[in-house]
Design a protein around this motif. Structure first.
Motif, PDB file in Angstrom:
ATOM      1  N   CYS A 213       0.851  -1.175  -0.054  1.00 52.09           N
ATOM      2  CA  CYS A 213      -0.106   0.089  -0.238  1.00 52.09           C
ATOM      3  C   CYS A 213       0.768   1.201  -0.043  1.00 52.09           C
ATOM      4  N   VAL A 214       0.785   1.947  -1.115  1.00 52.45           N
ATOM      5  CA  VAL A 214       1.822   3.171  -1.161  1.00 52.45           C
ATOM      6  C   VAL A 214       0.949   4.342  -0.853  1.00 52.45           C
ATOM      7  N   ALA A 215       1.431   5.067  -0.081  1.00 51.79           N
ATOM      8  CA  ALA A 215       0.798   6.461   0.526  1.00 51.79           C
ATOM      9  C   ALA A 215       1.375   7.519  -0.376  1.00 51.79           C
ATOM     10  N   SER A 216       0.710   8.649  -0.330  1.00 52.58           N
ATOM     11  CA  SER A 216       0.899   9.950  -1.213  1.00 52.58           C
ATOM     12  C   SER A 216       0.043  11.010  -0.606  1.00 52.58           C
ATOM     13  N   GLY A 217       0.464  12.241  -0.941  1.00 49.61           N
ATOM     14  CA  GLY A 217      -0.416  13.434  -0.467  1.00 49.61           C
ATOM     15  C   GLY A 217       0.621  14.108   0.571  1.00 49.61           C
ATOM     16  N   HIS A 218       0.507  15.619   0.387  1.00 52.12           N
ATOM     17  CA  HIS A 218       1.143  16.484   1.286  1.00 52.12           C
ATOM     18  C   HIS A 218       1.021  16.315   2.663  1.00 52.12           C
ATOM     19  N   THR A 219      -0.169  15.675   3.032  1.00 55.59           N
ATOM     20  CA  THR A 219      -0.619  15.677   4.485  1.00 55.59           C
ATOM     21  C   THR A 219       0.099  14.428   5.166  1.00 55.59           C
ATOM     22  N   TYR A 220       0.295  13.450   4.416  1.00 57.32           N
ATOM     23  CA  TYR A 220       0.553  12.295   4.803  1.00 57.32           C
ATOM     24  C   TYR A 220       2.147  12.258   5.601  1.00 57.32           C
ATOM     25  N   THR A 221       2.259  11.556   6.677  1.00 58.94           N
ATOM     26  CA  THR A 221       3.683  11.266   7.293  1.00 58.94           C
ATOM     27  C   THR A 221       3.817  10.098   7.527  1.00 58.94           C
ATOM     28  N   ASN A 222       5.024   9.646   7.801  1.00 60.59           N
ATOM     29  CA  ASN A 222       5.358   7.968   8.247  1.00 60.59           C
ATOM     30  C   ASN A 222       4.698   7.914   9.601  1.00 60.59           C
ATOM     31  N   TYR A 223       4.359   8.671  10.490  1.00 59.86           N
ATOM     32  CA  TYR A 223       4.072   8.718  11.743  1.00 59.86           C
ATOM     33  C   TYR A 223       2.673   8.091  12.279  1.00 59.86           C
ATOM     34  N   PHE A 224       1.905   8.410  10.978  1.00 59.49           N
ATOM     35  CA  PHE A 224       0.372   7.964  10.815  1.00 59.49           C
ATOM     36  C   PHE A 224       0.251   6.657  11.064  1.00 59.49           C
ATOM     37  N   VAL A 225      -0.949   6.357  11.981  1.00 59.33           N
ATOM     38  CA  VAL A 225      -1.398   4.869  12.267  1.00 59.33           C
ATOM     39  C   VAL A 225      -1.920   4.282  10.612  1.00 59.33           C
ATOM     40  N   MET A 226      -1.609   2.995  10.525  1.00 59.60           N
ATOM     41  CA  MET A 226      -1.947   2.242   9.394  1.00 59.60           C
ATOM     42  C   MET A 226      -2.589   0.970   9.720  1.00 59.60           C
ATOM     43  N   GLY A 227      -3.569   0.506   8.785  1.00 61.98           N
ATOM     44  CA  GLY A 227      -3.863  -0.708   9.151  1.00 61.98           C
ATOM     45  C   GLY A 227      -4.474  -1.488   7.791  1.00 61.98           C
ATOM     46  N   TRP A 228      -4.906  -2.759   7.949  1.00 58.93           N
ATOM     47  CA  TRP A 228      -5.178  -3.520   6.791  1.00 58.93           C
ATOM     48  C   TRP A 228      -6.459  -3.907   7.251  1.00 58.93           C
ATOM     49  N   PHE A 229      -7.702  -3.956   6.227  1.00 60.11           N
ATOM     50  CA  PHE A 229      -8.778  -4.492   6.549  1.00 60.11           C
ATOM     51  C   PHE A 229      -9.314  -5.448   5.615  1.00 60.11           C
ATOM     52  N   ARG A 230     -10.167  -6.051   5.930  1.00 59.34           N
ATOM     53  CA  ARG A 230     -10.709  -7.090   4.666  1.00 59.34           C
ATOM     54  C   ARG A 230     -12.233  -7.242   4.834  1.00 59.34           C
ATOM     55  N   ARG A 231     -12.813  -7.407   3.574  1.00 62.68           N
ATOM     56  CA  ARG A 231     -14.246  -7.696   3.443  1.00 62.68           C
ATOM     57  C   ARG A 231     -14.407  -8.925   2.854  1.00 62.68           C
ATOM     58  N   CYS A 232     -14.643 -10.005   3.824  1.00 62.67           N
ATOM     59  CA  CYS A 232     -15.067 -11.518   3.206  1.00 62.67           C
ATOM     60  C   CYS A 232     -16.323 -11.371   2.798  1.00 62.67           C
ATOM     61  N   PRO A 233     -16.576 -12.351   1.617  1.00 59.81           N
ATOM     62  CA  PRO A 233     -17.948 -12.402   1.046  1.00 59.81           C
ATOM     63  C   PRO A 233     -19.094 -12.673   2.108  1.00 59.81           C
ATOM     64  N   GLY A 234     -20.053 -11.800   2.194  1.00 60.04           N
ATOM     65  CA  GLY A 234     -21.070 -11.909   3.005  1.00 60.04           C
ATOM     66  C   GLY A 234     -20.870 -11.601   4.444  1.00 60.04           C
TER      67      GLY A 234
END
Length: 127
Positions: A22-43
């Motif tokens: 997951c590549v982040a970009s944008g002038h307001t992004y910093t490396n210290y921001f929290v990040m997460g992975w989510f998923r939506r399984c079928p149903g």
């Protein structure tokens, strides 16, 4: 404004591995921001799979502990999810997300803490 772009999804057999990016970009992004992975399984409802806070504390849902690893590359502004020993129940659309600065040492970062989302990448695991 932060933009997130995921990649690395695909189709694998049970027991296989994938690495999501997951590549982040944008002038307001910093490396210290929290990040997460989510998923939506079928149903099912979207769920947080793994998170990493501003101090690099990581947490996982029980079903992926010992199989998935979340990590960051500061220089590349990239979040990863290494997924090993994949199971058919891991089949889902996977999304990355980011929020602001926060410390969550011993628990998954809740969905309300995230403000920017990627479009998702599909992971399909066959038995």
């Amino acid at each position: 404004q932060v933009q997130l772009v995921e990649s690395g999804g695909g189709s694998v057999q049970a027991g296989g591995s994938l690495r999501l990016s997951c590549v982040a970009s944008g002038h307001t992004y910093t490396n210290y921001f929290v990040m997460g992975w989510f998923r939506r399984c079928p149903g099912k409802e979207r769920e947080v799979v793994a998170s990493i806070d501003s101090d690099l504390n990581t947490n996982y849902i029980d079903s992926v502990k010992g199989r998935f690893t979340i990590s960051k590359d500061y220089a590349k502004k990239t979040l990863y999810l290494q997924m090993n020993n994949l199971k058919p129940e891991d089949t889902a659309m996977y999304y990355c997300a980011t929020g602001g600065y926060a410390i969550w040492r011993t628990s998954l970062i809740p969905e309300a803490a995230y403000s920017s989302w990627g479009q998702g990448t599909q992971v399909t695991v066959s038995s």
